[in-house]
Write an enzyme that holds these catalytic residues in place. Structure first.
Site, short mmCIF file in Angstrom:
data_model
loop_
_atom_site.label_atom_id
_atom_site.label_comp_id
_atom_site.label_asym_id
_atom_site.label_seq_id
_atom_site.Cartn_x
_atom_site.Cartn_y
_atom_site.Cartn_z
N ARG A 26 -2.06 12.54 9.31
CA ARG A 26 -3.54 12.60 9.27
C ARG A 26 -4.16 13.88 9.16
O ARG A 26 -5.51 13.91 8.49
CB ARG A 26 -3.86 12.09 11.01
CG ARG A 26 -3.56 10.50 10.79
CD ARG A 26 -3.49 9.84 12.10
NE ARG A 26 -3.20 8.26 11.94
CZ ARG A 26 -2.50 7.39 12.60
NH1 ARG A 26 -2.70 7.89 14.17
NH2 ARG A 26 -2.56 6.25 12.50
N GLU B 218 -3.78 5.72 6.51
CA GLU B 218 -3.29 6.53 7.54
C GLU B 218 -4.04 6.31 8.92
O GLU B 218 -4.08 7.07 9.59
CB GLU B 218 -2.97 8.10 7.02
CG GLU B 218 -2.09 8.17 5.84
CD GLU B 218 -1.31 9.44 5.79
OE1 GLU B 218 -1.18 9.93 6.85
OE2 GLU B 218 -0.67 9.51 4.69
N SER C 173 -10.91 4.35 10.42
CA SER C 173 -11.45 5.32 11.40
C SER C 173 -11.38 4.69 12.88
O SER C 173 -11.76 5.24 14.00
CB SER C 173 -13.12 5.47 10.81
OG SER C 173 -13.07 6.16 9.67
N TRP D 78 0.84 -1.32 0.09
CA TRP D 78 0.07 0.01 -0.10
C TRP D 78 0.84 1.31 0.01
O TRP D 78 0.67 2.25 0.63
CB TRP D 78 -1.01 -0.01 1.25
CG TRP D 78 -1.66 -0.92 1.37
CD1 TRP D 78 -1.52 -2.08 2.50
CD2 TRP D 78 -2.79 -1.90 0.52
NE1 TRP D 78 -2.38 -3.20 2.15
CE2 TRP D 78 -3.21 -3.02 1.02
CE3 TRP D 78 -3.32 -1.34 -0.61
CZ2 TRP D 78 -4.09 -3.72 0.40
CZ3 TRP D 78 -4.38 -2.26 -1.24
CH2 TRP D 78 -4.60 -3.24 -0.88
N GLY E 110 -29.97 9.61 -10.67
CA GLY E 110 -29.51 9.00 -11.74
C GLY E 110 -28.06 9.52 -12.20
O GLY E 110 -27.12 8.82 -12.59
#
Ligand code: CAA
Length: 387
Positions: A249, A369, A372, A159, A346
């Site tokens: 963050r 990072e 939650s 990642w 839509g």
């Protein structure tokens, strides 16, 4: 609609304007294509560098702009409102690798790496996670073994944002031996460069969003790193990473606010144009309530973020505030972009309008990072630490 509840200084407004004009001129025409093709023009790094946006918080003695955190976050929000992929590149580079070298590096490392990174000649990346070490970052297994004047590293990092394009990678690896495992205190930080033999780019992730910023695995096979590239002290790498993630963050919070604001602005404009039942849909209370809640959450998130940044610049500890700002802003981004799609109906579900991309870009902000859930753990732990 990028007003800040906490007033901006004249300098901050000027930088905000520069960032906005740059994003509209240089990013907006290409963002849909970069997203569709999962591609990116390296020229953008050069253009960000020309504005000084890759050395915003680096002191002038190392060729940075020497600005405070809040000013940096104001610029970052403007970039994110147009292209969240470019924003994550800017956030990672400014918040993590450059700050780590500035705070914990030797003078030789600062002179060699930081000046070129601040000028944007070298792009920085951050390699903490591994395929089996995400939220539990201290369980990473990449091993560094001292051999003469070098360390030899083996493992896989995962990642890594723009890891395939980076010129400098701050990599966390274990320096304790399997026999004397020291947990978080057995981790050190190394400065890697792509010319090192044994460092290869692995799988490029095919992502839901942020498709302009390539996310890759890095394979370290008998990678020989000179001991001069150890950052700070052996065994302190996890602490350095955690402290730096506080800045990171805040950056992700600014990115999230940019995404949410773009979705709000698009929704306000669309609700004024779109007619149903004989009138613009902004005339319906159901839509007004949504827009009001979206605007309130965006403004509250920004106010918390700017207050947290100001606390950091005053030298206050911000572990808890950074997690609160990230938690609130990222969940706002996900909620606001979801509402935006509902306002568009839509048309929000197709790629003709930007809200579909904003919704996809928003999701990862609640994950990288620190998820939650991890932010909530950090916030709760601090409550008990303080009491
Ligand atoms: N500042 C300073 N020190 C800190 C710290 C902080 N904010 N947080 C922890 N530490 C120190 C602790 O004091 C402790 O030190 P001692 O050994 O002296 O006691 C040590 O680090 C270990 O801390 P914990 O016991 O709290 O560690 P833990 O294993 O319980 O984990 C955690 C804590 C908060 C869950 C942490 O693992 C975490 O934040 N996980 C999420 C990881 C993360 O955010 N990854 C993001 C990767 S980067 C990315 O997303 C990609 C990208 O490029 C965008």
């Amino acid at each position: 609609m990028s007003w800040a509840l906490i007033p901006l200084t004249e300098e901050q407004r000027a930088i905000q304007q520069t960032a906005r004009e740059f994003a509209n001129a240089e990013l907006a025409p290409h963002s849909a294509r970069w997203d569709r093709d999962a591609s990116f023009d390296r020229d953008v790094v050069k253009k960000l560098a020309d504005l000084g946006f890759l050395g915003m918080m680096i002191p002038e003695q190392y060729d940075g702009l020497g600005l405070d955190t809040c000013t940096y976050l104001v610029a970052l929000e403007e970039i994110a409102a147009v292209d969240a992929s470019v924003a994550v590149l800017m956030s990672v580079h400014n918040s993590l690798p450059t700050q780590m070298i500035l705070r914990y590096g030797s003078e030789a490392q600062r002179t060699h790496f930081l000046t070129k990174m601040a000028r944007g000649e070298w792009l920085g990346a951050f390699a903490l996670s591994e395929p089996d070490a995400g939220s539990d970052a201290a369980s990473l297994t990449t091993q560094a073994v001292r051999d003469g004047d070098d360390y030899v590293l083996n493992g896989v990092k995962a990642w890594v944002s723009h890891g395939s394009m980076a010129d400098v990678i701050l990599c966390m690896a274990r320096t304790d031996t399997p026999a004397e495992r020291k947990g978080a205190r057995g981790i050190s930080t190394f400065i890697l460069t792509p010319d090192m033999v044994g460092l290869t780019t692995g799988k490029k992730e095919d992502k839901m969003g942020l498709r302009g910023d390539p996310t890759v695995q890095l394979a370290l096979n008998d990678l020989r790193v000179p001991s001069a590239n150890l950052l700070g002290e052996e065994g302190m790498g996890f602490v350095y990473a955690m402290q730096s993630l506080e800045s990171g963050r805040l950056g992700i919070a600014a990115q999230s606010i940019g995404i949410a604001r773009a979705a709000l602005e698009a929704s306000v404009a669309y609700a004024a144009e779109r007619k149903q039942f004989g009138k613009a849909i902004k005339e319906f209370q159901g839509i007004q309530f949504k827009l009001a809640d979206m605007a309130t959450k965006v403004t509250a998130s920004r106010a918390l973020l700017h207050a947290a940044a100001a606390a950091k610049d005053r030298g206050q500890p911000v572990t808890q505030f950074a997690s609160m700002a990230k938690l609130m802003a990222t969940e706002t981004a996900m909620w606001v972009t979801t509402q935006a799609i509902q306002v568009f109906g839509g048309y929000g579900y197709v790629k003709d309008y930007p809200v579909e991309r904003l919704f996809r870009d928003a999701k990862v902000t609640e994950i990288y990072e620190g998820t939650s859930e991890i932010q909530r753990i950090v916030i709760a732990r601090e409550l008990y630490a303080k009491s």
